[in-house]
Design a protein around this motif. Sequence first.
Motif, PDB file in Angstrom:
ATOM      1  N   LYS A  47      34.716  38.474  62.890  1.00 28.09           N
ATOM      2  CA  LYS A  47      35.137  38.324  61.490  1.00 28.09           C
ATOM      3  C   LYS A  47      35.851  39.313  60.813  1.00 28.09           C
ATOM      4  O   LYS A  47      37.251  39.052  60.465  1.00 28.09           O
ATOM      5  N   GLU A  48      35.577  40.740  61.294  1.00 29.47           N
ATOM      6  CA  GLU A  48      36.967  41.317  60.957  1.00 29.47           C
ATOM      7  C   GLU A  48      37.992  41.544  61.826  1.00 29.47           C
ATOM      8  O   GLU A  48      38.641  42.481  61.458  1.00 29.47           O
ATOM      9  N   ALA A  49      38.229  41.563  62.996  1.00 35.24           N
ATOM     10  CA  ALA A  49      38.521  41.487  64.201  1.00 35.24           C
ATOM     11  C   ALA A  49      40.019  40.591  63.572  1.00 35.24           C
ATOM     12  O   ALA A  49      40.772  40.902  63.790  1.00 35.24           O
ATOM     13  N   LYS A  50      39.474  39.473  63.811  1.00 34.57           N
ATOM     14  CA  LYS A  50      39.773  38.338  62.799  1.00 34.57           C
ATOM     15  C   LYS A  50      41.241  38.590  61.766  1.00 34.57           C
ATOM     16  O   LYS A  50      42.162  38.246  61.272  1.00 34.57           O
ATOM     17  N   THR A  51      40.471  39.399  61.098  1.00 29.99           N
ATOM     18  CA  THR A  51      41.329  39.876  59.411  1.00 29.99           C
ATOM     19  C   THR A  51      42.145  40.623  59.701  1.00 29.99           C
ATOM     20  O   THR A  51      43.227  40.892  59.713  1.00 29.99           O
ATOM     21  N   LYS A  52      42.159  41.769  60.701  1.00 30.13           N
ATOM     22  CA  LYS A  52      42.888  42.689  61.172  1.00 30.13           C
ATOM     23  C   LYS A  52      44.018  42.163  61.809  1.00 30.13           C
ATOM     24  O   LYS A  52      44.916  43.133  62.164  1.00 30.13           O
ATOM     25  N   LEU A  53      43.381  40.754  62.687  1.00 32.68           N
ATOM     26  CA  LEU A  53      44.533  40.433  63.935  1.00 32.68           C
ATOM     27  C   LEU A  53      45.661  40.037  62.989  1.00 32.68           C
ATOM     28  O   LEU A  53      46.742  39.910  63.234  1.00 32.68           O
ATOM     29  N   SER A  54      45.580  39.643  62.160  1.00 36.05           N
ATOM     30  CA  SER A  54      46.700  39.124  60.591  1.00 36.05           C
ATOM     31  C   SER A  54      48.061  40.115  60.609  1.00 36.05           C
ATOM     32  O   SER A  54      48.890  40.224  60.644  1.00 36.05           O
ATOM     33  N   THR A  55      47.024  41.312  59.848  1.00 31.59           N
ATOM     34  CA  THR A  55      47.897  42.144  59.954  1.00 31.59           C
ATOM     35  C   THR A  55      48.846  42.548  61.331  1.00 31.59           C
ATOM     36  O   THR A  55      50.036  42.984  60.699  1.00 31.59           O
ATOM     37  N   VAL A  56      48.027  42.711  62.630  1.00 32.94           N
ATOM     38  CA  VAL A  56      48.609  42.857  64.177  1.00 32.94           C
ATOM     39  C   VAL A  56      50.097  42.353  64.209  1.00 32.94           C
ATOM     40  O   VAL A  56      50.884  42.461  64.566  1.00 32.94           O
ATOM     41  N   SER A  57      49.456  40.769  63.478  1.00 32.00           N
ATOM     42  CA  SER A  57      50.545  40.300  64.279  1.00 32.00           C
ATOM     43  C   SER A  57      51.920  40.279  63.276  1.00 32.00           C
ATOM     44  O   SER A  57      52.804  39.611  63.161  1.00 32.00           O
ATOM     45  N   HIS A  59      53.027  42.563  61.919  1.00 35.65           N
ATOM     46  CA  HIS A  59      54.039  44.068  62.681  1.00 35.65           C
ATOM     47  C   HIS A  59      54.385  43.199  63.772  1.00 35.65           C
ATOM     48  O   HIS A  59      55.356  44.019  63.463  1.00 35.65           O
ATOM     49  N   LYS A  60      53.565  42.720  64.937  1.00 38.43           N
ATOM     50  CA  LYS A  60      54.226  42.412  65.631  1.00 38.43           C
ATOM     51  C   LYS A  60      55.414  41.665  65.685  1.00 38.43           C
ATOM     52  O   LYS A  60      56.903  41.915  66.525  1.00 38.43           O
ATOM     53  N   ARG A  61      55.575  40.943  64.284  1.00 38.23           N
ATOM     54  CA  ARG A  61      56.993  39.572  64.073  1.00 38.23           C
ATOM     55  C   ARG A  61      58.209  41.193  64.078  1.00 38.23           C
ATOM     56  O   ARG A  61      59.056  40.810  64.954  1.00 38.23           O
ATOM     57  N   LYS A  70      58.961  46.439  73.091  1.00 35.30           N
ATOM     58  CA  LYS A  70      58.730  44.573  72.002  1.00 35.30           C
ATOM     59  C   LYS A  70      56.823  44.714  73.363  1.00 35.30           C
ATOM     60  O   LYS A  70      56.095  45.287  74.303  1.00 35.30           O
ATOM     61  N   TYR A  71      55.305  43.622  72.311  1.00 31.85           N
ATOM     62  CA  TYR A  71      54.138  44.438  72.344  1.00 31.85           C
ATOM     63  C   TYR A  71      53.946  42.638  72.126  1.00 31.85           C
ATOM     64  O   TYR A  71      54.321  41.973  71.255  1.00 31.85           O
ATOM     65  N   ASP A  72      52.642  42.465  72.756  1.00 28.28           N
ATOM     66  CA  ASP A  72      52.197  41.262  72.595  1.00 28.28           C
ATOM     67  C   ASP A  72      50.907  41.321  72.114  1.00 28.28           C
ATOM     68  O   ASP A  72      49.736  42.554  72.110  1.00 28.28           O
ATOM     69  N   ALA A  73      49.876  41.000  70.813  1.00 31.59           N
ATOM     70  CA  ALA A  73      48.988  41.367  71.023  1.00 31.59           C
ATOM     71  C   ALA A  73      47.451  39.776  70.212  1.00 31.59           C
ATOM     72  O   ALA A  73      47.894  38.515  69.761  1.00 31.59           O
ATOM     73  N   TYR A  74      46.722  39.924  71.273  1.00 29.29           N
ATOM     74  CA  TYR A  74      45.419  38.887  70.562  1.00 29.29           C
ATOM     75  C   TYR A  74      43.938  38.773  70.815  1.00 29.29           C
ATOM     76  O   TYR A  74      43.834  40.314  71.365  1.00 29.29           O
ATOM     77  N   ARG A  75      43.235  38.146  70.284  1.00 29.34           N
ATOM     78  CA  ARG A  75      42.559  38.945  69.867  1.00 29.34           C
ATOM     79  C   ARG A  75      41.142  38.395  70.650  1.00 29.34           C
ATOM     80  O   ARG A  75      41.645  37.218  71.261  1.00 29.34           O
ATOM     81  N   VAL A  76      40.261  38.550  71.834  1.00 27.48           N
ATOM     82  CA  VAL A  76      39.182  37.862  72.347  1.00 27.48           C
ATOM     83  C   VAL A  76      37.596  38.275  71.718  1.00 27.48           C
ATOM     84  O   VAL A  76      37.574  40.033  71.902  1.00 27.48           O
ATOM     85  N   GLY A  77      37.026  37.682  70.970  1.00 29.69           N
ATOM     86  CA  GLY A  77      36.007  38.387  71.028  1.00 29.69           C
ATOM     87  C   GLY A  77      36.389  39.296  69.286  1.00 29.69           C
ATOM     88  O   GLY A  77      36.510  38.980  68.075  1.00 29.69           O
TER      89      GLY A  77
END
Length: 90
Positions: A47-57, A59-61, A70-77
Amino acid sequence: MEIKYNVQAPPKKAFNGGAKSEEVKAIEDFLTSGNAKNMCFEYGTEKEAKTKLSTVSSHKRKWNEKNPKKYDAYRVGNCIYIVRLTGKKG
């Protein structure tokens, strides 16, 4: 509730983009220095990783529109992976 019209409005406060999260600071440092190909943020829960992924995504855009590195970001577990993208054409 009381509604008033034609009042003296206070001046707007300048918004300077807010404070950068620790993840965003780490990603920018990763992209601008060194030659590592990837990095990983590991969190206590998915759940914490999902929340932080929105912030990272978000920033990525913004980052990928303005910068050649450029970079890519994704979550696994409970981990978020940041992968540097190569700019090779062909």
